[in-house]
Design an enzyme around this catalytic site. Structure first.
Site, PDB file in Angstrom:
ATOM      1  N   GLU A 243       4.211  -7.464  -5.001  1.00 58.76           N
ATOM      2  CA  GLU A 243       4.331  -8.184  -3.732  1.00 58.76           C
ATOM      3  C   GLU A 243       2.659  -9.055  -3.828  1.00 58.76           C
ATOM      4  O   GLU A 243       1.649  -7.971  -3.269  1.00 58.76           O
ATOM      5  CB  GLU A 243       3.911  -7.792  -2.478  1.00 58.76           C
ATOM      6  CG  GLU A 243       6.065  -7.911  -2.246  1.00 58.76           C
ATOM      7  CD  GLU A 243       6.572  -8.908  -2.229  1.00 58.76           C
ATOM      8  OE1 GLU A 243       6.177 -10.190  -1.940  1.00 58.76           O
ATOM      9  OE2 GLU A 243       7.884  -8.404  -2.037  1.00 58.76           O
ATOM     10  N   CYS A 277      -1.036 -13.436   2.654  1.00 55.92           N
ATOM     11  CA  CYS A 277      -0.709 -13.581   1.163  1.00 55.92           C
ATOM     12  C   CYS A 277      -0.528 -14.758   1.081  1.00 55.92           C
ATOM     13  O   CYS A 277      -0.803 -15.851   0.176  1.00 55.92           O
ATOM     14  CB  CYS A 277      -0.257 -13.020   0.759  1.00 55.92           C
ATOM     15  SG  CYS A 277       1.259 -12.657   1.761  1.00 55.92           S
TER      16      CYS A 277
HETATM   17  P1  NAD Z   1      -5.315  -3.771  -3.454  1.00 52.40           P
HETATM   18  O1  NAD Z   1      -5.007  -3.973  -4.271  1.00 52.40           O
HETATM   19  O2  NAD Z   1      -7.077  -3.718  -3.158  1.00 52.40           O
HETATM   20  O3  NAD Z   1      -5.096  -2.764  -2.335  1.00 52.40           O
HETATM   21  C1  NAD Z   1      -3.912  -2.646  -1.745  1.00 52.40           C
HETATM   22  C2  NAD Z   1      -3.319  -1.089  -2.106  1.00 52.40           C
HETATM   23  O4  NAD Z   1      -3.441  -0.900  -3.033  1.00 52.40           O
HETATM   24  C3  NAD Z   1      -4.412   0.049  -1.304  1.00 52.40           C
HETATM   25  O5  NAD Z   1      -3.506   0.266  -0.235  1.00 52.40           O
HETATM   26  C4  NAD Z   1      -4.940   0.190  -1.590  1.00 52.40           C
HETATM   27  O6  NAD Z   1      -5.751   0.983  -1.777  1.00 52.40           O
HETATM   28  C5  NAD Z   1      -4.336   0.545  -3.055  1.00 52.40           C
HETATM   29  N1  NAD Z   1      -5.324   0.898  -4.623  1.00 52.40           N
HETATM   30  C6  NAD Z   1      -5.752   0.486  -4.731  1.00 52.40           C
HETATM   31  N2  NAD Z   1      -5.630   0.722  -5.819  1.00 52.40           N
HETATM   32  C7  NAD Z   1      -5.082   1.781  -6.310  1.00 52.40           C
HETATM   33  C8  NAD Z   1      -4.719   1.657  -7.340  1.00 52.40           C
HETATM   34  N3  NAD Z   1      -5.136   2.162  -9.002  1.00 52.40           N
HETATM   35  N4  NAD Z   1      -3.099   2.650  -8.292  1.00 52.40           N
HETATM   36  C9  NAD Z   1      -2.517   1.954  -6.622  1.00 52.40           C
HETATM   37  N5  NAD Z   1      -2.629   1.896  -5.807  1.00 52.40           N
HETATM   38  C10 NAD Z   1      -3.803   1.480  -4.997  1.00 52.40           C
HETATM   39  O7  NAD Z   1      -4.979  -5.359  -1.887  1.00 52.40           O
HETATM   40  P2  NAD Z   1      -6.228  -5.060  -0.363  1.00 52.40           P
HETATM   41  O8  NAD Z   1      -7.826  -5.815  -0.871  1.00 52.40           O
HETATM   42  O9  NAD Z   1      -5.549  -4.334   0.733  1.00 52.40           O
HETATM   43  O10 NAD Z   1      -4.984  -6.733  -0.126  1.00 52.40           O
HETATM   44  C11 NAD Z   1      -5.457  -7.935  -0.296  1.00 52.40           C
HETATM   45  C12 NAD Z   1      -3.990  -8.602  -1.488  1.00 52.40           C
HETATM   46  O11 NAD Z   1      -3.168  -8.174  -1.037  1.00 52.40           O
HETATM   47  C13 NAD Z   1      -4.403 -10.051  -1.317  1.00 52.40           C
HETATM   48  O12 NAD Z   1      -4.429 -10.550  -2.713  1.00 52.40           O
HETATM   49  C14 NAD Z   1      -2.884 -10.864  -1.135  1.00 52.40           C
HETATM   50  O13 NAD Z   1      -2.556 -12.165  -1.074  1.00 52.40           O
HETATM   51  C15 NAD Z   1      -2.145  -9.115  -1.211  1.00 52.40           C
HETATM   52  N6  NAD Z   1      -0.909  -8.987  -0.740  1.00 52.40           N
HETATM   53  C16 NAD Z   1      -0.043  -9.987  -0.680  1.00 52.40           C
HETATM   54  C17 NAD Z   1       1.355  -9.930  -0.157  1.00 52.40           C
HETATM   55  C18 NAD Z   1       2.862 -10.314  -0.557  1.00 52.40           C
HETATM   56  O14 NAD Z   1       3.327 -10.043   0.288  1.00 52.40           O
HETATM   57  N7  NAD Z   1       2.724 -10.973  -1.371  1.00 52.40           N
HETATM   58  C19 NAD Z   1       0.814  -9.265   0.857  1.00 52.40           C
HETATM   59  C20 NAD Z   1       0.289  -9.144   1.704  1.00 52.40           C
HETATM   60  C21 NAD Z   1      -1.601  -9.005   0.600  1.00 52.40           C
END
Ligand code: NAD
Length: 534
Positions: A243, A277
């Site tokens: 997502e 998002c």
């Molecule tokens: P992010 O990608 O920075 O982090 C998301 C999660 O992934 C965190 O828990 C982080 O610690 C973890 N993570 C980071 N690096 C990783 C790796 N290499 N392997 C596995 N996990 C890892 O995102 P964010 O800043 O927390 O969230 C914002 C983003 O999320 C925005 O782009 C938003 O659009 C998206 N989002 C999408 C939805 C949806 O339903 N499509 C919903 C909410 C947020």
């Protein structure tokens, strides 16, 4: 000896984005410890999976009651840790999960019950088949900070209802809320150790993806990290639901209900300080209503109350972090430098919280599709508006994006709105509302293009959490006609069967006549075989 050489992980501290105060801390794990935690959950999971669906459903309802009993404290913690206004903690996070748990409990047993598969094919009439929906084992959930409760909560609950154990990796900006998710399930009486949390940065999330006994990953976050998670899963032939980011368009047609359209734009664009998002990040309004729509949105944005998320009348809280604030400020600056007009909003100081990352709701006009603001995810309280000559132009522009999470169309003509919805890219399209169905667990959630892969809610969300197994029964009265030995009669019988069963009506009788001797020989062989066994 081993314990003496192990690196102690420092705790992860959580800070209030409004005041900067330390809220608390949680223990972290080293990436190399994650696989062991997954293994521990895998030991508990089989006991849980043995419970009948109706019993698992009872636990879901109990979890809902735990949330209800702790509603006020949970809402307050969320407002403090993530900065969402208190009312939104209820409307967008807590109440939807209570409702989701009840839907999961009500609908789950039917969706996950063994499902008979009918055999209309004449030659398979004696067989019996069913789909069996079996748990995967341990599911990994990696969560973002923007909806730190409702997003992972729904995924954890669906996975549990399917009989899985879960390891949850909350975002490092919102670990206290993440811990509360585990706490709710423990408090509701789920087996201890069935839901575990692992705290830390990206490396901990990466270790969860790599853990051998983690059967599937539900990842919500940025496109960049999601892509790397998808690659890592593919290398291990492990499933994942991704997502990812969004750039939701809103299409305003000439017959849009103007008052609601303006109010819907303000909520869809600015709720959770735009850190959604599926937030409205582009508005396309047709000429005829552009002026009143833009005026309404600007006036409404200026009236939204920016302030302490703990105050009940606050409508816009702070951005989650200074870093997120800077990304938004830079994108708006880039648009203005390229010729856009900032009609209202921007960085703002809130008395009593000087230095906190508050950004007043911003409206931009005069934007073009070449600007970064119309192509990149803003993830902040900014709505850029473009006036278009026709709805055709609006559809073309809406689909001109690498993202396709969701979209909305605003019109009082339902048939027209739904026709346009079918032409828009994305996993959800709403007519005269935006985003709300994330709070209705029975609807699906997920995107197309770079917005992701798979679906995380609804019956399809259940199907993502199970091994869909086909179980077939054959009564064994006779050998199957397609088994050995082979001869010319079998081929001729097949040719004529294809024509008789599926061919043109005019050809059927001829095909039957032509194939009758071969069909007879194959039929006699089967009957002889069956009689021999009596
Ligand atoms: P992010 O990608 O920075 O982090 C998301 C999660 O992934 C965190 O828990 C982080 O610690 C973890 N993570 C980071 N690096 C990783 C790796 N290499 N392997 C596995 N996990 C890892 O995102 P964010 O800043 O927390 O969230 C914002 C983003 O999320 C925005 O782009 C938003 O659009 C998206 N989002 C999408 C939805 C949806 O339903 N499509 C919903 C909410 C947020």
């Amino acid at each position: 000896m081993e314990a003496a050489t192990r690196t102690e992980s420092p705790p992860l501290e959580s800070f209030n984005p409004t005041s900067g105060a330390l809220l608390g801390s949680v223990p972290t794990v080293q990436p190399e410890e994650v696989a062991g935690i997954v293994d521990d959950v895998a030991e508990v999971q089989p006991f849980w999976a043995q419970l009948p669906l109706a019993d698992r459903a009872r636990y879901m309802r109990r979890a809902a009651q735990v949330i209800i009993d702790d509603l006020e404290q949970l809402g307050e913690l969320m407002a403090r840790e993530q900065g969402k206004p208190r009312n939104e903690c209820y409307t967008m996070e807590l109440i939807p999960t209570i409702d989701a748990l009840h839907w999961i409990a009500d609908a789950g047993p039917d969706i996950l019950a063994p499902e008979r598969i009918p055999y209309p094919q004449v030659f398979w009439k004696a067989k019996r088949s069913r789909f069996s929906y079996e748990p995967l084992g341990v599911v990994g959930v990696i969560a973002p900070w923007n909806y730190p409760w409702s997003i992972p909560f729904g995924e954890v609950a669906l996975a549990l209802m399917c009989g899985n154990g879960v390891v949850l990796k909350p975002a490092s900006l919102t670990p206290l809320i993440g811990e509360r998710i585990r706490w709710v399930f423990e408090r509701a009486g789920f087996p201890l150790g069935l839901v575990r949390t692992v705290h830390g940065g990206g490396a901990v999330g990466g270790a969860l993806v790599e853990a051998e006994r983690c059967a599937k990953i539900f990842f919500t976050g940025s496109v960049e990290v999601g892509r790397s998670v998808g690659v890592a899963c593919a290398e291990r032939l492990k499933g994942c639901v991704l997502e990812l980011g969004g750039k939701d368009p809103m299409l305003v047609l000439a017959d849009a209900p103007l008052e609601n359209t303006v109010a819907g734009c303000l909520w869809g664009g600015f709720a959770n300080a735009g850190q959604t998002c599926s937030g409205i990040e582009r508005a396309y309004v047709v000429d005829e209503v552009a002026e009143p729509f833009i005026e309404g949105v600007v006036r409404g944005a200026q009236a939204l109350r920016v302030g302490d998320p703990l105050a009940w009348d606050t409508e816009i809280g702070p951005m989650v972090s200074r870093e997120q604030f800077e990304i938004v400020a830079e994108l708006v600056h880039d648009a203005v430098a390229a010729g856009a007009e900032l009609r209202c909003g921007g960085p703002v100081e809130v008395s009593g919280f000087e230095g906190a990352p508050f950004y007043a709701p911003a409206v931009l006009t005069g934007v073009t599709h070449e600007m970064r603001i119309m192509r990149e995810e803003i993830f902040g309280p900014v709505v850029p508006i473009m006036t278009v000559a026709s709805e055709e132009e609006a559809i073309g522009l809406a689909n001109d994006s690498r993202f396709a999470l969701s979209a909305s169309v605003w019109t009082l003509d339902r048939a027209r709105g739904e026709r346009i919805a079918e032409r828009l890219d994305g996993g959800s399209v709403w007519v005269n509302d935006h985003s709300y169905s994330h709070g209705a667990m029975q609807c699906t959630w997920g995107g197309e293009k770079e917005s992701g892969v798979g679906r995380s809610h609804g019956k399809f969300g259940f199907y993502e959490c199970v091994n869909i197994k086909h179980i077939g029964w054959e009564p064994s009265w006779a050998k199957q006609f397609w088994w050995h030995p082979y001869d010319r009669s079998l081929g001729q019988a097949m040719e004529s069967s294809a024509r008789v069963l599926y061919g043109r009506d005019d050809d059927k009788l001829g095909a039957l006549r032509k194939g009758a001797p071969a069909l007879g020989r194959v039929g006699r062989r089967l009957v002889k075989d069956a009689l021999r066994r009596l």
